[in-house]
Design a protein around this motif. Structure first.
Motif, PDB file in Angstrom:
ATOM      1  N   ALA A 204       0.832  -1.204   0.000  1.00  0.00           N
ATOM      2  CA  ALA A 204       0.000   0.000   0.000  1.00  0.00           C
ATOM      3  C   ALA A 204       0.866   1.254   0.000  1.00  0.00           C
ATOM      4  O   ALA A 204       0.554   2.243  -0.674  1.00  0.00           O
ATOM      5  N   ALA A 205       1.971   1.221   0.741  1.00  0.00           N
ATOM      6  CA  ALA A 205       2.896   2.362   0.726  1.00  0.00           C
ATOM      7  C   ALA A 205       3.557   2.515  -0.637  1.00  0.00           C
ATOM      8  O   ALA A 205       3.717   3.637  -1.142  1.00  0.00           O
ATOM      9  N   ALA A 206       3.932   1.397  -1.264  1.00  0.00           N
ATOM     10  CA  ALA A 206       4.533   1.460  -2.597  1.00  0.00           C
ATOM     11  C   ALA A 206       3.562   2.063  -3.610  1.00  0.00           C
ATOM     12  O   ALA A 206       3.970   2.790  -4.526  1.00  0.00           O
ATOM     13  N   CYS A 207       2.273   1.784  -3.450  1.00  0.00           N
ATOM     14  CA  CYS A 207       1.260   2.349  -4.351  1.00  0.00           C
ATOM     15  C   CYS A 207       1.164   3.867  -4.214  1.00  0.00           C
ATOM     16  O   CYS A 207       0.748   4.552  -5.154  1.00  0.00           O
ATOM     17  N   GLN A 208       1.508   4.393  -3.065  1.00  0.00           N
ATOM     18  CA  GLN A 208       1.485   5.850  -2.875  1.00  0.00           C
ATOM     19  C   GLN A 208       2.779   6.497  -3.365  1.00  0.00           C
ATOM     20  O   GLN A 208       2.766   7.638  -3.826  1.00  0.00           O
ATOM     21  N   LEU A 209       3.877   5.790  -3.292  1.00  0.00           N
ATOM     22  CA  LEU A 209       5.161   6.356  -3.684  1.00  0.00           C
ATOM     23  C   LEU A 209       5.317   6.439  -5.193  1.00  0.00           C
ATOM     24  O   LEU A 209       5.932   7.383  -5.704  1.00  0.00           O
ATOM     25  N   THR A 210       4.780   5.468  -5.916  1.00  0.00           N
ATOM     26  CA  THR A 210       4.969   5.406  -7.365  1.00  0.00           C
ATOM     27  C   THR A 210       3.803   6.054  -8.100  1.00  0.00           C
ATOM     28  O   THR A 210       2.801   6.432  -7.498  1.00  0.00           O
ATOM     29  N   ARG A 211       3.938   6.155  -9.434  1.00  0.00           N
ATOM     30  CA  ARG A 211       2.977   6.905 -10.225  1.00  0.00           C
ATOM     31  C   ARG A 211       2.060   6.039 -11.079  1.00  0.00           C
ATOM     32  O   ARG A 211       1.236   6.571 -11.819  1.00  0.00           O
ATOM     33  N   ASP A 212       2.206   4.730 -11.040  1.00  0.00           N
ATOM     34  CA  ASP A 212       1.270   3.847 -11.736  1.00  0.00           C
ATOM     35  C   ASP A 212       1.353   2.450 -11.137  1.00  0.00           C
ATOM     36  O   ASP A 212       2.242   2.156 -10.335  1.00  0.00           O
ATOM     37  N   GLY A 213       0.410   1.603 -11.549  1.00  0.00           N
ATOM     38  CA  GLY A 213       0.323   0.281 -10.955  1.00  0.00           C
ATOM     39  C   GLY A 213       1.511  -0.608 -11.244  1.00  0.00           C
ATOM     40  O   GLY A 213       1.957  -1.365 -10.374  1.00  0.00           O
ATOM     41  N   SER A 214       2.052  -0.555 -12.464  1.00  0.00           N
ATOM     42  CA  SER A 214       3.192  -1.411 -12.796  1.00  0.00           C
ATOM     43  C   SER A 214       4.418  -1.044 -11.974  1.00  0.00           C
ATOM     44  O   SER A 214       5.151  -1.922 -11.503  1.00  0.00           O
ATOM     45  N   ALA A 215       4.661   0.254 -11.786  1.00  0.00           N
ATOM     46  CA  ALA A 215       5.794   0.675 -10.969  1.00  0.00           C
ATOM     47  C   ALA A 215       5.592   0.277  -9.508  1.00  0.00           C
ATOM     48  O   ALA A 215       6.543  -0.120  -8.821  1.00  0.00           O
ATOM     49  N   ALA A 216       4.353   0.373  -9.023  1.00  0.00           N
ATOM     50  CA  ALA A 216       4.071  -0.038  -7.646  1.00  0.00           C
ATOM     51  C   ALA A 216       4.310  -1.529  -7.464  1.00  0.00           C
ATOM     52  O   ALA A 216       4.895  -1.962  -6.461  1.00  0.00           O
ATOM     53  N   ARG A 217       3.875  -2.324  -8.430  1.00  0.00           N
ATOM     54  CA  ARG A 217       4.093  -3.777  -8.341  1.00  0.00           C
ATOM     55  C   ARG A 217       5.578  -4.096  -8.356  1.00  0.00           C
ATOM     56  O   ARG A 217       6.050  -4.953  -7.599  1.00  0.00           O
ATOM     57  N   ALA A 218       6.333  -3.431  -9.224  1.00  0.00           N
ATOM     58  CA  ALA A 218       7.772  -3.685  -9.288  1.00  0.00           C
ATOM     59  C   ALA A 218       8.448  -3.328  -7.965  1.00  0.00           C
ATOM     60  O   ALA A 218       9.296  -4.085  -7.460  1.00  0.00           O
ATOM     61  N   LEU A 219       8.092  -2.185  -7.393  1.00  0.00           N
ATOM     62  CA  LEU A 219       8.691  -1.767  -6.125  1.00  0.00           C
ATOM     63  C   LEU A 219       8.318  -2.730  -5.004  1.00  0.00           C
ATOM     64  O   LEU A 219       9.154  -3.094  -4.164  1.00  0.00           O
ATOM     65  N   ALA A 220       7.059  -3.175  -4.970  1.00  0.00           N
ATOM     66  CA  ALA A 220       6.623  -4.104  -3.928  1.00  0.00           C
ATOM     67  C   ALA A 220       7.320  -5.458  -4.065  1.00  0.00           C
ATOM     68  O   ALA A 220       7.705  -6.074  -3.054  1.00  0.00           O
ATOM     69  N   LEU A 221       7.508  -5.940  -5.294  1.00  0.00           N
ATOM     70  CA  LEU A 221       8.213  -7.203  -5.491  1.00  0.00           C
ATOM     71  C   LEU A 221       9.684  -7.075  -5.108  1.00  0.00           C
ATOM     72  O   LEU A 221      10.279  -8.023  -4.579  1.00  0.00           O
TER      73      LEU A 221
END
Length: 554
Positions: A204-221
């Motif tokens: 959830a924090a990664a989803c706020q830090l990044t600017r789209d879903g793919s970047a959030a998924r990459a950061l979370a992984l």
């Protein structure tokens, strides 16, 4: 095709939204929860049911290692083996059935739960915002906090139900397995819940830090991978305090089936809630469609693209590179483990008998079969994501734009299918080559190096089967596309634990992974030919259905 072709709306301040949904509070939370559950119910079942089935395999340890005395050599070997320590951590003493289960099966549960929470949270939280669904929900009059609170609450509930099911199954198994305890069952369940909640909060924090879903998924992984690395570092060094910094290390602090420590479980739960509170604070001050990290998804350089295939290649180059590095790293890791693992699988040993329940053959065949199932599973996940991206493009309206520009539906589907197959073949080649190269420095007997390469690359028909099934769902039933993940999950379960839970042979053979050629004896092409035929049939069905149905009519 994601960010490069997406029509961008002008971000607005989180506090400046207009309309009935601009007020704060939780107005409309209950309908939003029901809608979210309805949308993700198939994905949840595809994750939860196989993981519960994995826990049901715990009694299989008793049939192979009936007493502590008989498993003494195994426990000592596992504790001193660098490969098993890297994969599962340190096996607690004296090595009861409960300790074995939470050490091996528990490791799979923790990693799979983390992966499930990453994918679900990114899909429901940030991808919905990218697709404009959050804007539509806000326009319907829901409260300001609902688009964040509803997905997070659903994922937390899914993790809780998964952990409760695991605890319940282990509790029931205490009636038949003497070395299992009720306290250990619920300590293991609590550990799983706290770990899942932590990864939900981090995602959830990664989803706020990044600017789209793919970047959030990459950061979370990447966070999930870093957690695994920290756990390994804590196990292999004197810095045991690092376990507090990684959710995958909390199990070794709580110690299910050993000490069943309650206070570390409460502390870990508090840490998870604190991270979630931080993610909530980030969401409150983030602009709609914005993020705190710099946007790296766009460039001012002119793209010289002459075809739809060229555009797809440019848009997927980063994700392909990420998958290539991940597969190569995993293969290198397994290759370095080969020298120590094969010692544990010496003919006549209890460990060889245990592994033999999962795969047949001599120790080298057993070991290479298991390792290639891991890597091919990653390749299957990569190609499924590539194919199902066509559904995401259609949902976002990009398919209509491409069709209006003169790209036929046949070209859209076949280009995506070819891209997935080429990516899958490339990843298999990289994985096989890296595994063979690192195995050559560890094991040379029984043609281990050749088998490392052949066992990997000859599973391409299984990858093609996965692509074909995904194409059939994309073309004919896009709402049911998550069912392809159930196929992948079943394949992993059948290959890893089918023998342990005594699945019939035909059920194990239904797996899309694990079928390969050997370097000795007559080649058995029949399973590979069947897989190739199924993949081709799925592609044809998907193409015909995609050409006939309406776009975004589902």
């Amino acid at each position: 095709m994601s960010a490069a072709t997406r029509v961008h709306r002008r971000p607005t301040s989180a506090g400046a939204a207009k309309g009935p949904g601009s007020r704060g509070g939780a107005s409309g939370l209950v309908p939003a929860l029901r809608l979210t559950v309805r949308r993700c119910r198939f994905q949840v079942l595809a994750w939860v049911l196989p993981l519960w089935g994995l826990v049901m395999a715990v009694p299989s340890y008793v049939s192979v290692y009936p007493t502590i005395q008989l498993r003494g050599a195994l426990v000592e070997g596992m504790r001193n083996n660098p490969g098993t320590r890297l994969l599962y951590g340190r096996l607690p003493l004296p090595g009861t059935i409960g300790q074995l289960a939470q050490w091996e099966i528990g490791s799979y549960l923790l990693v799979c739960t983390g992966l499930m929470t990453v994918l679900l949270t990114c899909r429901l939280l940030r991808a919905d915002e990218d697709d404009g669904l959050v804007e539509a929900v806000r326009a319907a009059g829901v409260g300001r906090r609902v688009p964040f609170a509803a997905p997070v609450a659903v994922v937390l509930t899914v993790v809780t139900l998964l952990a409760a099911g695991v605890g319940g199954i282990l509790h029931i198994l205490t009636l038949t397995v003497a070395e299992l305890t009720v306290g250990g069952a619920w300590a293991a369940a609590g550990t799983l819940a706290a770990t899942g909640w932590a990864f939900t909060a981090l995602t959830a924090a990664a989803c706020q830090l990044t600017r789209d879903g793919s970047a959030a998924r990459a950061l979370a992984l990447m966070t999930l991978g870093a957690s695994f690395g920290l756990r390994v570092t804590a196990d292999e060094t004197t810095a045991s305090w690092l376990r507090w910094l990684t959710p995958l290390g909390w199990r070794d602090i709580i110690r299910p089936y050993s000490e069943n420590r309650a206070w570390p479980l409460l502390v870990c739960t508090g840490v998870s809630l604190a991270v979630l509170a931080g993610a909530t604070a980030l969401e409150r001050h983030r602009e709609y469609l914005g993020g705190y990290l710099p946007d790296l998804s766009a460039t001012r350089r002119r793209w010289r693209v002459r075809s739809h295939a060229g555009l797809l290649a440019r848009l997927t180059v980063r994700s392909t590179a990420t998958w290539t590095v991940s597969v190569a790293a995993l293969s290198a890791l397994f290759g370095t483990m080969s020298g120590t693992i094969t010692d544990l699988l010496a003919p006549g040993s209890r460990t060889a008998a245990y592994v033999g329940m999962m795969t047949a053959g001599d120790p080298v065949v057993q070991f290479m079969s298991l390792l290639t199932v891991f890597t091919v599973l990653m390749v299957s996940i990569a190609v499924v994501q590539r194919v199902t991206g066509l559904v995401a493009d259609e949902r976002a309206g990009l398919t209509e734009v491409e069709a209006a520009a003169g790209v036929s539906r046949t070209r859209l589907l076949l280009t995506r299918a070819c891209a997935a197959l080429i990516e899958g073949a490339g990843l298999l080649a990289v994985s096989g080559a890296v595994l063979a190269a690192f195995t050559a420095a560890q094991v040379t007997q029984d043609r281990a190096v050749e088998r490392a390469l052949v066992f990997t690359v000859t599973q391409l028909p299984g990858v093609a089967t996965t692509v074909g099934l995904a194409l059939a769902l994309v073309g004919g039933a896009p709402r049911r596309v998550p069912l392809v993940w159930a196929v992948v999950a079943w394949s992993a379960f059948a290959q890893f634990l089918g023998g342990l839970v005594e699945l019939p042979g035909w059920a194990i053979d239904l797996s899309v992974i694990g079928h390969h050629l050997d370097v000795t004896g007559p080649a058995n092409w029949k399973p590979l030919a069947v897989q190739a035929a199924v993949g081709a049939a799925g592609a044809v069905i998907g193409l015909v259905a995609h050409r006939r149905r309406d776009l975004v009519a589902w």
